[in-house]
Design a protein around this motif. Structure first.
Motif, short mmCIF file in Angstrom:
data_model
loop_
_atom_site.label_atom_id
_atom_site.label_comp_id
_atom_site.label_asym_id
_atom_site.label_seq_id
_atom_site.Cartn_x
_atom_site.Cartn_y
_atom_site.Cartn_z
N ALA A 1 0.83 -1.21 0.00
CA ALA A 1 0.00 0.00 0.00
C ALA A 1 0.86 1.25 0.00
O ALA A 1 0.63 2.20 -0.76
N LEU A 2 1.89 1.29 0.86
CA LEU A 2 2.77 2.46 0.92
C LEU A 2 3.53 2.63 -0.39
O LEU A 2 3.67 3.76 -0.90
N LEU A 3 4.02 1.53 -0.97
CA LEU A 3 4.75 1.63 -2.24
C LEU A 3 3.84 2.15 -3.35
O LEU A 3 4.26 2.99 -4.16
N GLN A 4 2.59 1.67 -3.40
CA GLN A 4 1.66 2.14 -4.43
C GLN A 4 1.38 3.63 -4.27
O GLN A 4 1.33 4.38 -5.25
N GLN A 5 1.19 4.08 -3.03
CA GLN A 5 0.91 5.49 -2.78
C GLN A 5 2.08 6.37 -3.20
O GLN A 5 1.91 7.39 -3.88
N VAL A 6 3.30 5.98 -2.81
CA VAL A 6 4.48 6.77 -3.17
C VAL A 6 4.70 6.77 -4.67
O VAL A 6 5.01 7.80 -5.28
N ALA A 7 4.53 5.59 -5.32
CA ALA A 7 4.73 5.51 -6.76
C ALA A 7 3.71 6.37 -7.50
O ALA A 7 4.05 7.06 -8.47
N GLU A 8 2.45 6.36 -7.06
CA GLU A 8 1.42 7.21 -7.68
C GLU A 8 1.80 8.67 -7.58
O GLU A 8 1.73 9.42 -8.56
N ARG A 9 2.19 9.10 -6.38
CA ARG A 9 2.51 10.52 -6.18
C ARG A 9 3.70 10.95 -7.04
O ARG A 9 3.67 12.00 -7.70
N ARG A 10 4.75 10.16 -7.06
CA ARG A 10 5.94 10.55 -7.82
C ARG A 10 5.70 10.46 -9.32
O ARG A 10 6.24 11.27 -10.09
N ALA A 11 4.87 9.50 -9.76
CA ALA A 11 4.55 9.43 -11.19
C ALA A 11 3.73 10.63 -11.63
O ALA A 11 3.93 11.19 -12.71
N LEU A 12 2.78 11.06 -10.78
CA LEU A 12 1.98 12.25 -11.10
C LEU A 12 2.86 13.49 -11.17
O LEU A 12 2.66 14.36 -12.02
N LEU A 13 3.85 13.59 -10.29
CA LEU A 13 4.76 14.74 -10.31
C LEU A 13 5.59 14.75 -11.59
O LEU A 13 5.99 15.82 -12.07
N GLN A 14 5.85 13.57 -12.17
CA GLN A 14 6.62 13.50 -13.41
C GLN A 14 5.78 13.67 -14.66
O GLN A 14 6.29 13.60 -15.77
N GLY A 15 4.45 13.86 -14.50
CA GLY A 15 3.58 14.10 -15.65
C GLY A 15 2.82 12.89 -16.14
O GLY A 15 2.10 12.98 -17.13
N PHE A 16 2.94 11.72 -15.47
CA PHE A 16 2.18 10.54 -15.86
C PHE A 16 0.79 10.58 -15.22
O PHE A 16 0.54 11.33 -14.29
N ARG A 17 -0.13 9.72 -15.73
CA ARG A 17 -1.47 9.65 -15.18
C ARG A 17 -1.55 8.84 -13.90
O ARG A 17 -2.55 8.87 -13.20
N GLY A 18 -0.53 8.09 -13.62
CA GLY A 18 -0.51 7.26 -12.43
C GLY A 18 0.60 6.25 -12.53
O GLY A 18 1.49 6.33 -13.40
N ALA A 19 0.60 5.29 -11.64
CA ALA A 19 1.65 4.28 -11.61
C ALA A 19 1.03 2.92 -11.36
O ALA A 19 -0.02 2.80 -10.72
N GLU A 20 1.70 1.87 -11.88
CA GLU A 20 1.26 0.49 -11.69
C GLU A 20 2.47 -0.33 -11.26
O GLU A 20 3.46 -0.42 -12.00
N LEU A 21 2.40 -0.90 -10.06
CA LEU A 21 3.52 -1.67 -9.52
C LEU A 21 3.58 -3.03 -10.20
O LEU A 21 2.57 -3.69 -10.42
N LEU A 22 4.81 -3.46 -10.51
CA LEU A 22 5.03 -4.79 -11.09
C LEU A 22 5.54 -5.76 -10.05
O LEU A 22 5.84 -6.91 -10.39
#
Length: 468
Positions: A308-329
């Motif tokens: 959960a924490l990794l998904q939240q951090v990845a979403e936030r940092r991906a949005l800051l980089q201009g992506f629509r979101g992030a998907e953990l592999l």
């Protein structure tokens, strides 16, 4: 008086109160005054407080004397509040009156519609009464003719009765019959006269009804005139609307021309959009290639922290980089350090791969990770030896389980400190890289160069003593 001028005045008065209070307190304290059995210090404090209160009161009075508007507002606040309440109550009364007038208007319109219906019915009743009156007048004239004929016949019969009085016996039966007929005709005449009187009363009543209907007709004619005026106004409005429709038609023609121009621009924009779509596909491919290995930083995971924490951090940092979101592999569970890096691009979302390094103690404080013995010569050779020593340290850090991002030694600052450590020395030295504190795999290692004691050579125990 503006807000800033008032604020400046308040600040100046505050400074004056503080300054004068301090001066008065010092003056009272130096003279050791005692009031109400208090100590000199307490007396000075009391005098300072009283002075501040007096200055504030005088300032307030001066403010009221100088600024007439403020004085009027403060002194007349209650009157203004009462006036406000009165105006609010009057506003509520006026609103209620407005609602009542609107209801009265609606009722008046309903009554007007009802009166119009009644007027129509009265017109019809008037027409029927007029026809009835004419018919009754015709019947009355016919009855009057019959009465006149009967009276003439009666007179003729009376004359015949006088002439034939002598032949009474012969004509008694005929006379009795005539008398009976005459009585019957008399009764019919009385009935007809009563009916005529009733018809005359009905005619008078109908005449009064006619006068009332005429008055109602005049009133309705006035309403009709008012309605005609309103109709004329509606006609004028209709003409204005017709003019407005003409102007709207002209505007519609202009709008159609603009629409055709816009359609041409849209077609050109569609062509540009197709070209941009192709460029977008190329950019998406480039973005997918760039997303491979895209570094998103590290995340320190605590006990039982993970997906959960990794998904939240990845979403936030991906949005800051201009992506629509992030998907953990992948995922991980703490404690430890998770390194997030890009692994591709899918439908606007960044694919994120997780590299996890469990938290454990790798080296103790003061432990030497690597050491090298060499002869001092030139600064370039010194730097080369220190960099080779740093390469050995990086290898040991990677073997111990540190992330490659943390196994970056030496930095430019540490290299400069190591060169400064060797500056001014001669002969053979033994240089080692020592842990400044306990090194954990989930933290950045704190290392430094230092000189190791003992004779040169790898056989010397590490460390033995520091060279002063």
């Amino acid at each position: 008086m503006t807000f800033w001028a008032l604020l400046t005045l308040i600040l100046l008065l505050s400074a004056l109160v503080a300054y004068l209070g301090d001066k008065v307190a010092k003056w009272a304290g130096k003279r050791h005054y005692r009031l109400f059995g208090l100590r000199p210090r307490q007396t000075a404090t009391l005098v300072a407080v009283a002075t501040g209160v007096g200055i504030a009161l005088l300032s307030y009075l001066g403010f009221l004397l100088v600024f007439r508007e403020a004085r009027e507002v403060i002194l007349e606040a209650e009157a203004v509040r009462q006036e406000r309440d009165r105006l609010r109550s009057e506003r509520e009364v006026l609103l209620k009156t407005k609602e009542a007038m609107e209801g009265e208007t609606a009722r008046a319109l309903a009554e007007l519609n009802a009166l119009r219906g009644e007027r129509k019915g009265l017109y019809e009743a008037l027409e029927r009464a007029e026809a009835l009156r004419k018919r009754l007048e015709a019947e009355a004239q016919a009855l009057e003719g019959q009465v006149a004929a009967l009276q003439g016949e009666r007179r003729a019969l009376l004359r015949e009765r006088e002439r034939l009085w002598q032949g009474q016996e012969a004509l008694s039966r005929l006379l009795a019959e005539k008398n009976r007929e005459l009585g019957h005709r008399t009764r019919e005449l009385a009935g007809l006269e009563a009916r005529v009187r009733a018809l005359q009363g009905e005619a008078k009543r109908l005449e009064g009804e006619k006068e009332r209907l005429l008055r109602e007709s005049r009133r309705l004619e006035g309403d009709l005139a008012l309605l005609q005026a309103q109709l004329e106004e509606v006609r004028q409005q209709r003409q204005a609307l017709a003019q407005e429709v003409a102007s709207l038609k002209e505007a519609l023609l202009r709008s159609r021309q603009e629409l055709r121009q816009t359609e041409e621009r849209v077609r050109s924009l569609l062509a540009q959009a197709e070209a941009l779509q192709g460029e977008r596909g190329q950019l998406a491919q480039n973005l997918a290639r760039l997303a491979q290995g895209f570094y998103l930083g590290e995340v320190r995971l605590g006990q039982e922290e993970g997906q959960a924490l990794l998904q939240q951090v990845a979403e936030r940092r991906a949005l800051l980089q201009g992506f629509r979101g992030a998907e953990l592999l992948g995922g991980a569970t703490g404690p430890g350090l998770a390194v997030l890096e890009g692994a591709g691009y899918r439908e606007g979302r960044l694919l994120v791969r997780v590299r996890f390094y469990p938290e454990r103690k790798a080296f103790a404080q003061g432990e030497v990770l690597a050491a090298r013995t060499f002869r001092l010569s030139t600064p370039a050779r010194h730097q080369e030896a220190l960099e080779a020593l740093g390469q050995e340290v990086r290898g040991r850090l990677l073997e111990a389980g540190f992330p490659p991002e943390y196994a970056a030694f030496p930095s430019a600052e540490e290299l400069a400190r190591g060169l400064a450590l060797l500056q001014g020395r001669k002969g053979v030295v033994r240089v080692g890289v020592v842990a400044a504190k306990d090194l954990w795999t989930a933290e950045r290692p704190l290392l430094y160069y230092t000189l190791l004691g003992g004779p040169p050579g790898p056989e010397v125990p590490i460390p033995t003593r520091q060279v002063p």
